[in-house]
Design a protein around this motif. Structure first.
Motif, PDB file in Angstrom:
ATOM      1  N   ASP A 140      30.039  80.785 -58.679  1.00  0.00           N
ATOM      2  CA  ASP A 140      30.379  80.453 -57.298  1.00  0.00           C
ATOM      3  C   ASP A 140      31.638  81.232 -56.926  1.00  0.00           C
ATOM      4  O   ASP A 140      32.124  82.049 -57.714  1.00  0.00           O
ATOM      5  N   GLN A 141      32.165  81.000 -55.759  1.00  0.00           N
ATOM      6  CA  GLN A 141      33.323  81.781 -55.318  1.00  0.00           C
ATOM      7  C   GLN A 141      34.520  81.590 -56.248  1.00  0.00           C
ATOM      8  O   GLN A 141      35.155  82.559 -56.668  1.00  0.00           O
ATOM      9  N   TRP A 194      16.981  79.005 -51.359  1.00  0.00           N
ATOM     10  CA  TRP A 194      18.038  79.083 -50.375  1.00  0.00           C
ATOM     11  C   TRP A 194      18.427  77.659 -50.003  1.00  0.00           C
ATOM     12  O   TRP A 194      17.566  76.810 -49.802  1.00  0.00           O
ATOM     13  N   SER A 245      25.259  81.271 -57.053  1.00  0.00           N
ATOM     14  CA  SER A 245      25.180  82.036 -55.812  1.00  0.00           C
ATOM     15  C   SER A 245      24.654  83.457 -56.037  1.00  0.00           C
ATOM     16  O   SER A 245      25.166  84.192 -56.883  1.00  0.00           O
ATOM     17  N   ASN A 272      24.971  85.802 -53.778  1.00  0.00           N
ATOM     18  CA  ASN A 272      26.036  86.656 -53.253  1.00  0.00           C
ATOM     19  C   ASN A 272      27.054  86.988 -54.336  1.00  0.00           C
ATOM     20  O   ASN A 272      27.394  88.149 -54.560  1.00  0.00           O
TER      21      ASN A 272
END
Length: 185
Positions: free
Chosen positions: A13-14, A100, A45, A47
């Motif tokens: 994750d971030q 998603w 994630s 991304n």
């Protein structure tokens, strides 16, 4: 040669991506001439998974990734960034259909098309990276099918034929090696 170990046993994750990036850069700044990535992750994630792949490919030192237990989903993309890939005898890999998560209570047609386009693009990027990094595999895996229709659990010894790992080995860390730890959430 000074090797440092970075332990990443959490989701992607971030926060974990930023902490992992900082550990890698700090290790190199402190003289690491190679990095051993001790990984076990359920993924996370897309991304940040693709960001980690690109980041790892940009580092100016050799990388060796170890599957310390489970490498799943986007964690496989992270694992594949390393030039040398080792899996421990009782570890596994899991590839499954992409999904998603929706945060809104309602969306319009345009937003749904955007989500579908993004999901399709993530699938295409995953397939391209997987095929690039496993091009010399003895056994072809229908990665598109695994990501869109049917999951695939791959045992440590099977991962060699698919080109995911290069070696099955129980790693024992040297006494004098520098350890870096990334914690989750």
């Amino acid at each position: 040669m000074t090797e440092h170990i970075i332990h990443f046993h959490c989701q992607i994750d971030q926060g974990t991506t930023e902490r992992f990036r900082d550990c890698c850069l700090d290790a190199i700044e402190q003289g690491a001439s190679s990095l051993l990535l001790n990984l076990s992750t359920t993924g996370g994630s897309t991304n940040f998974g693709f960001t980690l792949y690109t980041f790892l490919k940009s580092l100016p030192v050799p990388l060796c990734a170890i599957n310390a237990g489970n490498i799943e989903s986007m964690g496989i993309i992270m694992f594949l960034a390393a030039g040398r890939r080792i899996t421990t005898p009782h570890s596994r890999f899991l590839i499954h259909p992409m999904n998603w998560y929706f945060n809104q209570s309602s969306v319009d047609h345009q937003r749904l098309r955007e989500y579908l386009s993004s999901l399709d693009n993530d699938l295409a990027r995953y397939v391209k990276i997987y095929e690039l990094e496993t091009a010399n595999a003895d056994t072809h895996l229908d990665i598109f099918k695994c990501l869109s229709a049917e999951e695939k659990v791959i045992a440590a010894h099977e991962s060699l034929a698919y080109g995911i790992a290069h070696k099955v080995e129980q790693i024992v860390f040297a006494d004098d090696i520098k350890h870096w730890k990334v914690s989750g959430g």
